[in-house]
Design a protein around this motif. Structure first.
Motif, PDB file in Angstrom:
ATOM      1  N   ALA A 168      -6.901  10.702   4.106  1.00 40.75           N
ATOM      2  CA  ALA A 168      -5.573  10.580   3.508  1.00 40.75           C
ATOM      3  C   ALA A 168      -5.215   9.115   3.269  1.00 40.75           C
ATOM      4  CB  ALA A 168      -4.530  11.248   4.404  1.00 40.75           C
ATOM      5  N   LEU A 169      -5.504   8.254   4.231  1.00 35.07           N
ATOM      6  CA  LEU A 169      -5.222   6.833   4.059  1.00 35.07           C
ATOM      7  C   LEU A 169      -6.039   6.250   2.908  1.00 35.07           C
ATOM      8  CD1 LEU A 169      -5.130   5.677   7.795  1.00 35.07           C
ATOM      9  CD2 LEU A 169      -3.255   6.458   6.355  1.00 35.07           C
ATOM     10  N   ALA A 170      -7.310   6.638   2.846  1.00 31.29           N
ATOM     11  CA  ALA A 170      -8.158   6.142   1.758  1.00 31.29           C
ATOM     12  C   ALA A 170      -7.662   6.657   0.412  1.00 31.29           C
ATOM     13  CB  ALA A 170      -9.609   6.571   1.991  1.00 31.29           C
ATOM     14  N   GLY A 171      -7.189   7.898   0.360  1.00 35.94           N
ATOM     15  CA  GLY A 171      -6.658   8.424  -0.887  1.00 35.94           C
ATOM     16  C   GLY A 171      -5.419   7.680  -1.346  1.00 35.94           C
ATOM     17  N   SER A 172      -4.555   7.310  -0.392  1.00 38.22           N
ATOM     18  CA  SER A 172      -3.357   6.558  -0.749  1.00 38.22           C
ATOM     19  C   SER A 172      -3.721   5.195  -1.327  1.00 38.22           C
ATOM     20  CB  SER A 172      -2.466   6.396   0.490  1.00 38.22           C
ATOM     21  OG  SER A 172      -1.301   5.674   0.187  1.00 38.22           O
ATOM     22  N   LEU A 173      -4.670   4.508  -0.710  1.00 36.22           N
ATOM     23  CA  LEU A 173      -5.101   3.212  -1.232  1.00 36.22           C
ATOM     24  C   LEU A 173      -5.771   3.361  -2.594  1.00 36.22           C
ATOM     25  CD1 LEU A 173      -6.530   1.574   2.014  1.00 36.22           C
ATOM     26  CD2 LEU A 173      -4.366   1.074   0.877  1.00 36.22           C
ATOM     27  N   PHE A 209     -16.400  18.332   1.095  1.00 35.63           N
ATOM     28  CA  PHE A 209     -15.420  17.969   0.070  1.00 35.63           C
ATOM     29  C   PHE A 209     -14.185  18.852   0.156  1.00 35.63           C
ATOM     30  CE2 PHE A 209     -13.504  18.140  -4.114  1.00 35.63           C
ATOM     31  CZ  PHE A 209     -13.488  16.805  -4.497  1.00 35.63           C
ATOM     32  N   THR A 210     -14.367  20.145   0.328  1.00 40.03           N
ATOM     33  CA  THR A 210     -13.211  21.046   0.369  1.00 40.03           C
ATOM     34  C   THR A 210     -12.474  20.983   1.705  1.00 40.03           C
ATOM     35  OG1 THR A 210     -14.682  22.861   1.061  1.00 40.03           O
ATOM     36  CG2 THR A 210     -14.241  22.625  -1.298  1.00 40.03           C
ATOM     37  N   THR A 211     -13.178  20.626   2.774  1.00 37.57           N
ATOM     38  CA  THR A 211     -12.515  20.569   4.081  1.00 37.57           C
ATOM     39  C   THR A 211     -11.438  19.502   4.109  1.00 37.57           C
ATOM     40  OG1 THR A 211     -14.500  21.381   5.202  1.00 37.57           O
ATOM     41  CG2 THR A 211     -12.867  20.232   6.557  1.00 37.57           C
ATOM     42  N   PHE A 212     -11.696  18.351   3.514  1.00 36.87           N
ATOM     43  CA  PHE A 212     -10.756  17.237   3.598  1.00 36.87           C
ATOM     44  C   PHE A 212     -10.179  16.850   2.242  1.00 36.87           C
ATOM     45  CE2 PHE A 212     -13.840  16.751   7.065  1.00 36.87           C
ATOM     46  CZ  PHE A 212     -12.985  16.836   8.147  1.00 36.87           C
ATOM     47  N   GLY A 213     -10.464  17.641   1.207  1.00 39.05           N
ATOM     48  CA  GLY A 213      -9.951  17.318  -0.115  1.00 39.05           C
ATOM     49  C   GLY A 213      -8.436  17.347  -0.182  1.00 39.05           C
ATOM     50  N   ALA A 214      -7.814  18.320   0.505  1.00 37.76           N
ATOM     51  CA  ALA A 214      -6.354  18.403   0.483  1.00 37.76           C
ATOM     52  C   ALA A 214      -5.726  17.176   1.144  1.00 37.76           C
ATOM     53  CB  ALA A 214      -5.891  19.683   1.175  1.00 37.76           C
ATOM     54  N   CYS A 215      -6.363  16.639   2.190  1.00 36.72           N
ATOM     55  CA  CYS A 215      -5.842  15.429   2.841  1.00 36.72           C
ATOM     56  C   CYS A 215      -5.942  14.226   1.906  1.00 36.72           C
ATOM     57  CB  CYS A 215      -6.615  15.157   4.136  1.00 36.72           C
ATOM     58  SG  CYS A 215      -6.374  16.402   5.420  1.00 36.72           S
ATOM     59  N   TRP A 216      -7.051  14.103   1.189  1.00 38.03           N
ATOM     60  CA  TRP A 216      -7.188  13.009   0.220  1.00 38.03           C
ATOM     61  C   TRP A 216      -6.109  13.100  -0.847  1.00 38.03           C
ATOM     62  CZ3 TRP A 216     -10.940   9.029  -0.076  1.00 38.03           C
ATOM     63  CH2 TRP A 216     -10.938   8.295  -1.262  1.00 38.03           C
ATOM     64  N   ILE A 217      -5.876  14.315  -1.355  1.00 37.27           N
ATOM     65  CA  ILE A 217      -4.870  14.495  -2.397  1.00 37.27           C
ATOM     66  C   ILE A 217      -3.464  14.243  -1.849  1.00 37.27           C
ATOM     67  CG2 ILE A 217      -3.862  16.191  -3.970  1.00 37.27           C
ATOM     68  CD1 ILE A 217      -6.644  17.407  -4.256  1.00 37.27           C
ATOM     69  N   LEU A 218      -3.223  14.571  -0.590  1.00 40.98           N
ATOM     70  CA  LEU A 218      -1.936  14.215   0.020  1.00 40.98           C
ATOM     71  C   LEU A 218      -1.742  12.704   0.031  1.00 40.98           C
ATOM     72  CD1 LEU A 218      -1.319  16.540   3.115  1.00 40.98           C
ATOM     73  CD2 LEU A 218      -0.006  16.416   0.990  1.00 40.98           C
ATOM     74  N   SER A 261       0.716  -1.021   0.000  1.00 39.97           N
ATOM     75  CA  SER A 261       0.000   0.000   0.000  1.00 39.97           C
ATOM     76  C   SER A 261       0.800   1.141   0.000  1.00 39.97           C
ATOM     77  CB  SER A 261      -1.198   0.419  -0.523  1.00 39.97           C
ATOM     78  OG  SER A 261      -1.185   1.838  -0.536  1.00 39.97           O
ATOM     79  N   PRO A 262      -0.846   1.579   0.447  1.00 36.38           N
ATOM     80  CA  PRO A 262      -0.012   2.724   0.751  1.00 36.38           C
ATOM     81  C   PRO A 262       1.357   2.575   0.140  1.00 36.38           C
ATOM     82  CG  PRO A 262      -0.365   1.374   2.673  1.00 36.38           C
ATOM     83  CD  PRO A 262      -1.207   0.807   1.572  1.00 36.38           C
ATOM     84  N   ALA A 263       1.842   3.726  -0.332  1.00 30.91           N
ATOM     85  CA  ALA A 263       3.173   3.696  -0.973  1.00 30.91           C
ATOM     86  C   ALA A 263       4.248   3.537   0.065  1.00 30.91           C
ATOM     87  CB  ALA A 263       3.392   4.968  -1.762  1.00 30.91           C
ATOM     88  N   ALA A 264       5.121   2.624  -0.170  1.00 31.82           N
ATOM     89  CA  ALA A 264       6.192   2.396   0.802  1.00 31.82           C
ATOM     90  C   ALA A 264       7.155   3.556   0.774  1.00 31.82           C
ATOM     91  CB  ALA A 264       6.924   1.102   0.479  1.00 31.82           C
ATOM     92  N   ARG A 265       7.496   4.069   1.945  1.00 33.25           N
ATOM     93  CA  ARG A 265       8.430   5.194   2.034  1.00 33.25           C
ATOM     94  C   ARG A 265       9.790   4.629   2.398  1.00 33.25           C
ATOM     95  NH1 ARG A 265       8.698  10.539   2.704  1.00 33.25           N
ATOM     96  NH2 ARG A 265      10.329  11.349   4.062  1.00 33.25           N
ATOM     97  N   PHE A 266      10.483   4.124   1.412  1.00 35.62           N
ATOM     98  CA  PHE A 266      11.765   3.492   1.655  1.00 35.62           C
ATOM     99  C   PHE A 266      12.867   4.511   1.467  1.00 35.62           C
ATOM    100  CE2 PHE A 266       9.085   0.050   0.000  1.00 35.62           C
ATOM    101  CZ  PHE A 266       9.107  -0.735   1.120  1.00 35.62           C
ATOM    102  N   PRO A 267      13.841   4.579   2.367  1.00 42.97           N
ATOM    103  CA  PRO A 267      15.004   5.435   2.130  1.00 42.97           C
ATOM    104  C   PRO A 267      15.797   4.880   0.971  1.00 42.97           C
ATOM    105  CG  PRO A 267      15.357   4.084   4.058  1.00 42.97           C
ATOM    106  CD  PRO A 267      13.931   3.833   3.617  1.00 42.97           C
ATOM    107  N   TYR A 268      16.550   5.742   0.344  1.00 42.12           N
ATOM    108  CA  TYR A 268      17.361   5.287  -0.767  1.00 42.12           C
ATOM    109  C   TYR A 268      18.340   4.223  -0.280  1.00 42.12           C
ATOM    110  CZ  TYR A 268      15.461   9.227  -3.280  1.00 42.12           C
ATOM    111  OH  TYR A 268      14.613  10.105  -3.873  1.00 42.12           O
ATOM    112  N   ALA A 269      18.417   3.143  -1.022  1.00 41.83           N
ATOM    113  CA  ALA A 269      19.256   2.027  -0.606  1.00 41.83           C
ATOM    114  C   ALA A 269      20.717   2.433  -0.644  1.00 41.83           C
ATOM    115  CB  ALA A 269      19.033   0.834  -1.532  1.00 41.83           C
ATOM    116  N   PRO A 270      21.451   2.177   0.388  1.00 43.28           N
ATOM    117  CA  PRO A 270      22.881   2.493   0.370  1.00 43.28           C
ATOM    118  C   PRO A 270      23.624   1.602  -0.605  1.00 43.28           C
ATOM    119  CG  PRO A 270      22.331   1.234   2.313  1.00 43.28           C
ATOM    120  CD  PRO A 270      21.036   1.530   1.630  1.00 43.28           C
TER     121      PRO A 270
END
Length: 448
Positions: free
Chosen positions: A112-117, A263-272, A10-19
């Motif tokens: 935000a979690l739902a937007g990532s999925l 929609f506008t209150t939480f739209g930025a969180c969805w887009i994040l 999911s959710p996109a994995a936030r992996f640090p750049y591999a050494p």
């Protein structure tokens, strides 16, 4: 007891750049005195490789690096955030503490979690993804609506309730597809005074979330397309629209404005969430998000405290000021997604909570829909405890505690989830499970 109303608004994995690869531990050290210059030269300048046939694909060297982690697995960090968001929603609807949305803005986090999925799913054809999301969302809502409508009708609700029978039947369609708020009774008899007259309105409070979620799902392909072309403008657009809608230039009355406000209150969180899955947040300088997020949150807090106080009982409540909630939630979510450690497995200290967190994630929609009915039913049950002589004489401190109704509501919520949660499995085409608590593998010790 009066439940605080959520503003209509999911959710996109936030992996640090591999050494880089570490040197082979078994390789000889060219600086060792035991090695001759010729040997050192041979180490630095290997002889030309002879012409060899192409290697067979199955024959890989033994020291081949491990494959990248599977991107389709669950991200336990996001599961933890979703479980915390559900717990915070329950506490807020029970106690109404104004500091809870500041401590953890659950709705912004959940969107935000739902937007990532959603962004991860949109790697497939958009129409099929939207159909799948609606299939997962609507059946649990239909079951919830069937129970709630039946209860309201038994308590006196019907087509003549608002004086417009034809419109009543037309608005009932929103129980099938919640593009707008489904109809409900604002005041009823309370089953002969057993429950409060506003019980139906209080129970229908969570429905605004489903309405907003539905619109986000329908518009996600367009939002993702815009995000890939104009990321900054796309992220800022919902905040700008929220500022405009809440500027006082519009009355905000009616179904259209309710939907636009949410929609506008939480739209930025969805887009994040979309940006997190797309990897756009990882392209930012590492110092940018931790530097900007606190300033954004301070701006939201300033807007909250500078508004005129119309109702002293809601003073300082973030959920009563939509634009302040939009800004605060945006900064908070930006920081959470920047930190995102992407746990494929639980850290040792959190392993013991795996069962509860997994259960909450497997029944997230059911817990969200049924927690207010559980809280509402706890009130008349609490009143009957005063008729127990022993408790009246020796346990009044328990009866007067604000936590006792919550302790009564939790078993009721568990019973409701047990009774109706299977619909989530049916909607997702999973094997039906009454109690989806993960089993511990045999022979596995508890993490210490």
């Amino acid at each position: 007891m009066t439940f605080p109303r959520t503003p209509r608004i999911s959710p996109a994995a936030r992996f640090p750049y591999a050494p880089g690869a570490s040197p082979d531990a078994d390789a000889p050290d060219p600086f060792d005195a035991r090695w001759s210059p010729d040997e050192t030269l041979r180490l630095r300048v290997p002889p030309p490789a002879p012409d060899l046939p192409e290697p067979v694909a199955e024959e890989e060297p033994a020291d081949e690096p491990a494959p990248a982690p599977r991107k389709g697995g669950r991200d336990r960090y996001l599961d933890l955030l979703r479980a915390l968001a559900l717990a915070r929603v329950i506490l807020y609807h029970k106690f109404g503490w104004a500091w809870l949305p500041l401590l953890f803005p659950s709705m912004g986090v959940m969107f935000a979690l739902a937007g990532s999925l959603m962004a991860r799913s949109l790697a497939r054809p958009a129409l099929g993804v939207i159909r799948g999301r609606l299939r997962r969302l609507l059946p649990p809502m239909w079951l919830f609506g069937a129970v709630l409508i039946t209860a309201m009708v038994l308590d006196g609700w019907g087509p003549h309730y608002d004086g417009h029978p034809r419109w009543w039947w037309a608005k009932m369609a929103f129980w099938l597809l919640p593009l707008s708020t489904p109809p409900y009774a604002e005041s009823l008899g309370g089953f002969g005074g057993v429950m409060e007259s506003e019980w139906a309105m209080n129970i229908a409070v969570p429905l605004w979330y489903l309405r907003a979620y539905l619109w986000y799902v329908l518009l996600s392909p367009a939002m993702l397309w815009a995000l890939r072309r104009q990321p900054w403008l796309t992220v800022a657009a919902p905040l700008a629209l929220s500022a405009l809608i809440n500027s006082g230039l519009f009355s905000q009355e009616g179904r259209l404005w309710e939907t636009a406000t949410d929609f506008t209150t939480f739209g930025a969180c969805w887009i994040l969430g979309l940006a997190h899955q797309e990897g756009l947040l990882r392209r930012l300088p590492q110092y940018l998000a931790p530097s900007l997020a606190p300033m954004i949150m301070i701006a939201g807090l300033w807007w909250l405290t500078s508004r005129p106080i119309e109702d002293p009982t809601t003073a300082g409540d973030l959920e009563t000021v939509p634009f302040a909630q939009a800004v605060w939630s945006f900064g908070y979510v930006l920081l959470l997604l920047h930190l995102s450690p992407s746990w494929e497995r639980w850290p040792a200290r959190l392993e013991r909570w795996n069962g509860l967190i997994s259960l909450l994630n497997a029944r997230a929609v059911s817990v969200y829909l049924w927690h207010i009915p559980a809280l509402a039913l706890a009130i008349p049950l609490m009143d009957h405890l005063w008729d127990v002589d022993f408790l009246y004489e020796h346990g009044q401190f328990v009866l007067r505690s604000h936590w006792t109704p919550l302790l009564i509501a939790m078993p009721l919520l568990a019973l409701m989830v047990l009774s109706f949660g299977w619909m989530e499995d049916l909607a997702a085409k999973r094997p039906l499970r009454l109690f989806p608590y993960p089993r511990r593998p045999r022979g596995r010790r508890r993490a210490g």
